[in-house]
Design a protein around this motif. Structure first.
Motif, PDB file in Angstrom:
ATOM      1  N   ASP A   1       0.851  -1.184   0.008  1.00 37.04           N
ATOM      2  CA  ASP A   1       0.003  -0.110  -0.101  1.00 37.04           C
ATOM      3  C   ASP A   1       0.835   1.192   0.109  1.00 37.04           C
ATOM      4  OD1 ASP A   1      -2.031  -1.916   0.115  1.00 37.04           O
ATOM      5  OD2 ASP A   1      -2.616  -1.546   2.118  1.00 37.04           O
TER       6      ASP A   1
ATOM      7  N   ARG B   1      -7.377  -3.080  -5.890  1.00 30.73           N
ATOM      8  CA  ARG B   1      -7.768  -2.509  -4.893  1.00 30.73           C
ATOM      9  C   ARG B   1      -7.291  -1.374  -4.097  1.00 30.73           C
ATOM     10  NH1 ARG B   1      -9.341  -8.168  -4.376  1.00 30.73           N
ATOM     11  NH2 ARG B   1      -7.586  -8.432  -3.093  1.00 30.73           N
ATOM     12  N   ALA B   2      -5.837  -1.805  -4.165  1.00 33.81           N
ATOM     13  CA  ALA B   2      -4.961  -0.899  -3.692  1.00 33.81           C
ATOM     14  C   ALA B   2      -4.745   0.440  -4.174  1.00 33.81           C
ATOM     15  CB  ALA B   2      -3.567  -1.667  -3.159  1.00 33.81           C
TER      16      ALA B   2
ATOM     17  N   ARG C   1      -8.960   7.070  -4.119  1.00 33.70           N
ATOM     18  CA  ARG C   1     -10.072   7.759  -3.435  1.00 33.70           C
ATOM     19  C   ARG C   1      -9.886   8.339  -2.088  1.00 33.70           C
ATOM     20  NH1 ARG C   1     -12.535   2.757  -4.815  1.00 33.70           N
ATOM     21  NH2 ARG C   1     -12.234   2.127  -2.771  1.00 33.70           N
ATOM     22  N   THR C   2      -8.975   8.057  -1.406  1.00 34.27           N
ATOM     23  CA  THR C   2      -8.567   8.417  -0.035  1.00 34.27           C
ATOM     24  C   THR C   2      -7.394   9.821  -0.082  1.00 34.27           C
ATOM     25  OG1 THR C   2      -6.912   6.822   0.324  1.00 34.27           O
ATOM     26  CG2 THR C   2      -9.115   6.492   0.938  1.00 34.27           C
TER      27      THR C   2
ATOM     28  N   GLU D   1      -3.996   6.513 -11.983  1.00 35.10           N
ATOM     29  CA  GLU D   1      -4.296   5.055 -11.414  1.00 35.10           C
ATOM     30  C   GLU D   1      -3.564   4.080 -12.605  1.00 35.10           C
ATOM     31  OE1 GLU D   1      -8.169   4.132 -10.263  1.00 35.10           O
ATOM     32  OE2 GLU D   1      -8.671   6.233  -9.364  1.00 35.10           O
TER      33      GLU D   1
ATOM     34  N   GLN E   1      -7.004   1.939  -6.187  1.00 35.18           N
ATOM     35  CA  GLN E   1      -8.285   2.437  -6.185  1.00 35.18           C
ATOM     36  C   GLN E   1      -8.692   3.149  -4.747  1.00 35.18           C
ATOM     37  OE1 GLN E   1     -11.061  -0.297  -8.155  1.00 35.18           O
ATOM     38  NE2 GLN E   1     -10.982   1.010  -9.859  1.00 35.18           N
ATOM     39  N   THR E   2      -8.277   2.098  -3.939  1.00 38.89           N
ATOM     40  CA  THR E   2      -8.312   2.902  -2.455  1.00 38.89           C
ATOM     41  C   THR E   2      -7.692   3.852  -2.223  1.00 38.89           C
ATOM     42  OG1 THR E   2      -8.993   0.518  -1.584  1.00 38.89           O
ATOM     43  CG2 THR E   2      -8.197   2.326  -0.160  1.00 38.89           C
ATOM     44  N   ALA E   3      -6.389   3.993  -2.672  1.00 37.99           N
ATOM     45  CA  ALA E   3      -5.356   5.271  -2.612  1.00 37.99           C
ATOM     46  C   ALA E   3      -5.905   6.172  -3.214  1.00 37.99           C
ATOM     47  CB  ALA E   3      -3.909   4.686  -2.870  1.00 37.99           C
TER      48      ALA E   3
END
Length: 204
Positions: free
Chosen positions: A79, A128-129, A135-136, A147, A131-133
């Motif tokens: 991450d 997932r990693a 978005r946050t 991305e 897109q999570t990073a």
């Protein structure tokens, strides 16, 4: 005990991108093109690679790591790695422009060298990693270009095949970028059900 149908396939998965393995009647030959040298393995040692949980296999992998022919097993990017590449790529795109960043990609994402495809589970985990990073992060805020570049770089630096696409939608007009690998797209190739026609592909 999980068995791989072909021991050489299992061996290829742990070898560094600059190494190639060839089957021989007496075992296998590993060609290390980075150091211009060759390493031989007996047939018995080659067979040990078929046992994923074998302690003897683990010893062989450790030996290959020490010899510089294999890398310690790791995921497609932690991450922290993902966050750093995502923010760095976003800043470069905003500073230099997306077109210039695409031309610079060969410097940080060398041509893939491995013969096996990236495991689907690893690509899904990376997706997932990323897109999570995205978005946050208030800086990136879900930017598809950042991305796609991040996924492309991290996959190619592991020696896997990945293709970065830039697509267009006519009505209403919009541009979108994504990286494809192992049948998955990072980010989605058709966000919110809108199809984009690829007009540029990097890494084909």
């Amino acid at each position: 005990m999980t068995q791989d149908p072909d021991p050489l396939v299992a061996m290829t998965r742990v070898l560094s991108p600059h190494c190639r393995v060839t089957r021989l009647p007496s075992g296998a030959l590993i060609a290390d093109w980075k150091r211009t040298r060759f390493l031989g393995m007996t047939a018995a040692d080659v067979e040990k690679f078929a046992a994923e949980s074998s302690e003897e296999r683990a010893e062989l992998v450790t030996g290959l790591v020490r010899a510089g022919c294999a890398r310690a097993r790791r995921q497609a990017g932690t991450d922290a790695d993902v966050g750093l590449w995502l923010r760095g790529g976003h800043l470069l795109i905003r500073t230099l422009g997306f077109g210039r960043v695409l031309r610079l990609l060969p410097l940080v994402a060398p041509q893939y060298a491995r013969t096996d495809t990236p495991p689907t589970a690893d690509v899904a985990r990376l997706k997932r990693a990323v897109q999570t990073a995205a978005r946050t992060s208030w800086l990136v805020n879900g930017d598809c270009k950042s991305e796609a570049v991040t996924a492309f770089v991290l996959l190619r630096r592991r020696g896997f095949k990945a293709v970065l696409h830039v697509g267009v939608r006519e009505h209403p007009f919009a541009l979108h970028a994504w990286t494809s690998a192992a049948g998955l797209s990072i980010p989605d190739a058709d966000p919110r059900g809108h199809a984009f026609t690829p007009v540029l592909s990097v890494g084909c």
